[in-house]
Enzyme design. Structure first.
Site, PDB file in Angstrom:
ATOM      1  N   HIS A   1     -60.946   9.404  22.627  1.00 60.96           N
ATOM      2  CA  HIS A   1     -59.925   9.473  23.665  1.00 60.96           C
ATOM      3  C   HIS A   1     -59.009   8.258  23.509  1.00 60.96           C
ATOM      4  O   HIS A   1     -59.501   7.141  23.342  1.00 60.96           O
ATOM      5  CB  HIS A   1     -60.589   9.478  25.053  1.00 60.96           C
ATOM      6  CG  HIS A   1     -59.605   9.634  26.160  1.00 60.96           C
ATOM      7  ND1 HIS A   1     -58.983  10.846  26.432  1.00 60.96           N
ATOM      8  CD2 HIS A   1     -59.098   8.742  27.046  1.00 60.96           C
ATOM      9  CE1 HIS A   1     -58.145  10.679  27.445  1.00 60.96           C
ATOM     10  NE2 HIS A   1     -58.194   9.415  27.832  1.00 60.96           N
TER      11      HIS A   1
ATOM     12  N   ILE B   1     -61.436  22.107  27.143  1.00 59.46           N
ATOM     13  CA  ILE B   1     -62.649  21.518  27.703  1.00 59.46           C
ATOM     14  C   ILE B   1     -63.817  22.438  27.385  1.00 59.46           C
ATOM     15  O   ILE B   1     -63.746  23.646  27.650  1.00 59.46           O
ATOM     16  CB  ILE B   1     -62.482  21.329  29.226  1.00 59.46           C
ATOM     17  CG1 ILE B   1     -61.340  20.338  29.485  1.00 59.46           C
ATOM     18  CG2 ILE B   1     -63.781  20.841  29.859  1.00 59.46           C
ATOM     19  CD1 ILE B   1     -60.910  20.244  30.931  1.00 59.46           C
TER      20      ILE B   1
HETATM   21  C1  GRF Z   1     -55.695  11.440  19.126  1.00 58.88           C
HETATM   22  O1  GRF Z   1     -54.869  10.467  19.692  1.00 58.88           O
HETATM   23  C2  GRF Z   1     -56.974  11.555  19.895  1.00 58.88           C
HETATM   24  O2  GRF Z   1     -57.410  10.342  20.443  1.00 58.88           O
HETATM   25  C3  GRF Z   1     -56.606  12.502  21.003  1.00 58.88           C
HETATM   26  O3  GRF Z   1     -55.737  13.418  20.401  1.00 58.88           O
HETATM   27  C4  GRF Z   1     -55.117  12.834  19.268  1.00 58.88           C
HETATM   28  C5  GRF Z   1     -55.459  13.714  18.110  1.00 58.88           C
HETATM   29  O4  GRF Z   1     -54.795  13.337  16.934  1.00 58.88           O
HETATM   30  N1  GRF Z   1     -57.792  13.067  21.596  1.00 58.88           N
HETATM   31  P1  GRF Z   1     -55.227  13.999  15.560  1.00 58.88           P
HETATM   32  O5  GRF Z   1     -55.167  15.502  15.743  1.00 58.88           O
HETATM   33  O6  GRF Z   1     -56.595  13.515  15.221  1.00 58.88           O
HETATM   34  O7  GRF Z   1     -54.196  13.526  14.572  1.00 58.88           O
END
Ligand code: GRF
Length: 208
Positions: A109, A92
Site C-alpha cells: 500500500h 477487495i
Molecule cells: C502501487 O503504488 C501499489 O502500492 C498500489 O498500486 C500501485 C500499483 O502499481 N497498491 P503497479 O501496478 O505495481 O505498477
C-alpha cells in the site's frame, strides 16, 4: 520451490520487480501465475512474455460480488500457491478467502500505514502537509489496508511535489521493499507474533 501467485489490475511494475528479483537472485520460488481482474492490465503482457501463466477474472463479467469472489478463488487455487501477492490489485478480496489464506497473503500500500488506508494516498498526504510518506508491505486481514506490517519505506515530501512526483518517488521504494518482503517469506524468515511481524535474522524492516 514455493509457488507464488500475483494479482494485478494494471501496470504491474511491482509484479515485474518481484519476478525479476526472484530470477536474478535464484530464490527457491517460482511465480507460477499472474492473475488480473482487468483484461487490459498492461502487466499481463510482461508475465506472458516471461512464460508465466496468466488468467483474467473480470469482475464486470460476474453478476454479484460473491460470484466474482468464487471465480477468483477458484482461479487462484488452481495454481496451488504457497503465497498470494497483491500488487496493485484494485478489488477487495472476500473475507472467507482472506481468512483461508491468512499468513500467506501479502499486499503493498502506498502510504505509511496505518495512515491513509484506501485510495488517493499521495493526494491525501500532500493535502495533510505530510513531510514524510512511504509505502507498506503487510499481511492481508479482512480489514482493508490493515494487517501485520512486514516492511515500510519512507521518502521525503518535497516542496513543489505533485501527486505524480510523489507517487514516482514512493514507487521506486516499493520496488525494493516488496521483493525483499516476498524473499523473506519464501525463505521462512518472517514470524507473525501477536499481530506483529518479526524478521528472524533481525534484518532492518525499514528503508529510510
Ligand atoms: C502501487 O503504488 C501499489 O502500492 C498500489 O498500486 C500501485 C500499483 O502499481 N497498491 P503497479 O501496478 O505495481 O505498477
Amino acid at each position: 520451490m514455493k509457488r507464488i501467485v500475483i494479482l494485478i489490475s494494471g501496470r504491474g511494475s511491482n509484479m515485474q520487480a518481484i519476478v525479476e528479483r526472484c530470477a536474478a537472485e535464484g530464490w527457491a520460488a517460482q511465480v507460477v501465475a499472474v492473475l488480473s481482474n482487468r483484461p487490459d492490465a498492461a502487466g499481463l503482457a510482461f508475465a506472458a512474455a516471461r512464460g508465466i501463466a496468466t488468467a483474467v477474472v473480470d469482475h464486470r463479467a460476474h453478476a454479484s460480488r460473491a460470484a466474482f469472489d468464487d471465480a477468483l478463488a477458484t482461479a487462484i487455487d488452481a495454481f496451488a500457491p504457497d503465497l498470494v501477492v497483491l500488487a496493485g490489485f484494485m478489488r477487495i478480496l472476500g473475507t472467507p478467502y482472506v481468512r483461508r489464506y491468512a499468513g500467506r497473503l501479502l499486499n503493498i500500500h502506498p502510504s505509511l500505514l496505518p495512515m491513509f488506508p484506501g485510495l488517493h494516498t499521495h493526494r491525501r498526504a500532500l493535502e495533510a502537509g505530510c513531510k514524510v510518506t512511504g509505502a507498506t508491505v503487510h499481511f492481508v486481514t479482512p480489514e482493508l489496508d490493515h494487517g501485520p506490517i512486514v516492511m515500510q519505506s519512507a521518502v521525503p515530501v518535497r516542496p513543489g511535489d505533485d501527486e505524480a512526483a510523489l507517487a514516482a518517488r514512493v514507487l521506486a521504494t516499493e520496488h525494493v521493499i516488496y521483493p525483499q518482503s516476498v524473499r523473506w517469506f519464501v525463505e521462512g524468515r518472517l514470524v507473525l507474533d501477536g499481530g506483529r511481524v518479526r524478521q528472524t535474522d533481525g534484518a532492518s524492516q525499514s528503508l529510510i
